[in-house]
Design a protein around this motif. Sequence first.
Motif, PDB file in Angstrom:
ATOM      1  N   LEU A  18       0.500  -1.083  -0.052  1.00  0.00           N
ATOM      2  CA  LEU A  18      -0.140   0.073  -0.166  1.00  0.00           C
ATOM      3  C   LEU A  18       0.840   1.213   0.053  1.00  0.00           C
ATOM      4  CD1 LEU A  18      -2.955  -1.014   2.465  1.00  0.00           C
ATOM      5  CD2 LEU A  18      -3.152  -0.443  -0.030  1.00  0.00           C
ATOM      6  N   VAL A  22       0.370   2.699  -3.550  1.00  0.00           N
ATOM      7  CA  VAL A  22      -0.795   3.742  -3.295  1.00  0.00           C
ATOM      8  C   VAL A  22      -0.594   4.938  -2.707  1.00  0.00           C
ATOM      9  CG1 VAL A  22      -3.089   3.979  -2.239  1.00  0.00           C
ATOM     10  CG2 VAL A  22      -2.391   1.666  -3.336  1.00  0.00           C
ATOM     11  N   TRP A  23       0.160   4.869  -1.420  1.00  0.00           N
ATOM     12  CA  TRP A  23       0.489   6.078  -0.636  1.00  0.00           C
ATOM     13  C   TRP A  23       1.387   7.130  -1.355  1.00  0.00           C
ATOM     14  CZ3 TRP A  23      -1.615   8.214   3.737  1.00  0.00           C
ATOM     15  CH2 TRP A  23      -1.007   9.083   4.234  1.00  0.00           C
ATOM     16  N   VAL A  26       0.039   8.875  -4.781  1.00  0.00           N
ATOM     17  CA  VAL A  26      -1.044   9.801  -4.419  1.00  0.00           C
ATOM     18  C   VAL A  26      -0.240  11.202  -3.909  1.00  0.00           C
ATOM     19  CG1 VAL A  26      -2.729  10.328  -2.984  1.00  0.00           C
ATOM     20  CG2 VAL A  26      -2.618   8.326  -4.088  1.00  0.00           C
TER      21      VAL A  26
END
Length: 52
Positions: A18, A22-23, A26
């Motif tokens: 993640l 993702v982190w 973003v």
Amino acid sequence: MQTILVIITFIIAMGYLLRKFVWTPVFESRNASSGTLDGNKTKCGKKDCGCH
């Protein structure tokens, strides 16, 4: 006991994935450079004047 170790390993792996996929993308997209070739360090500004 073995089940607990598997669950902990799975949670650590999911946290890593993640954070990596993702982190970071973003929040890096919010801090993107302004569009100059060297990251907004050119003396000529945002236009591509051919000086670099």
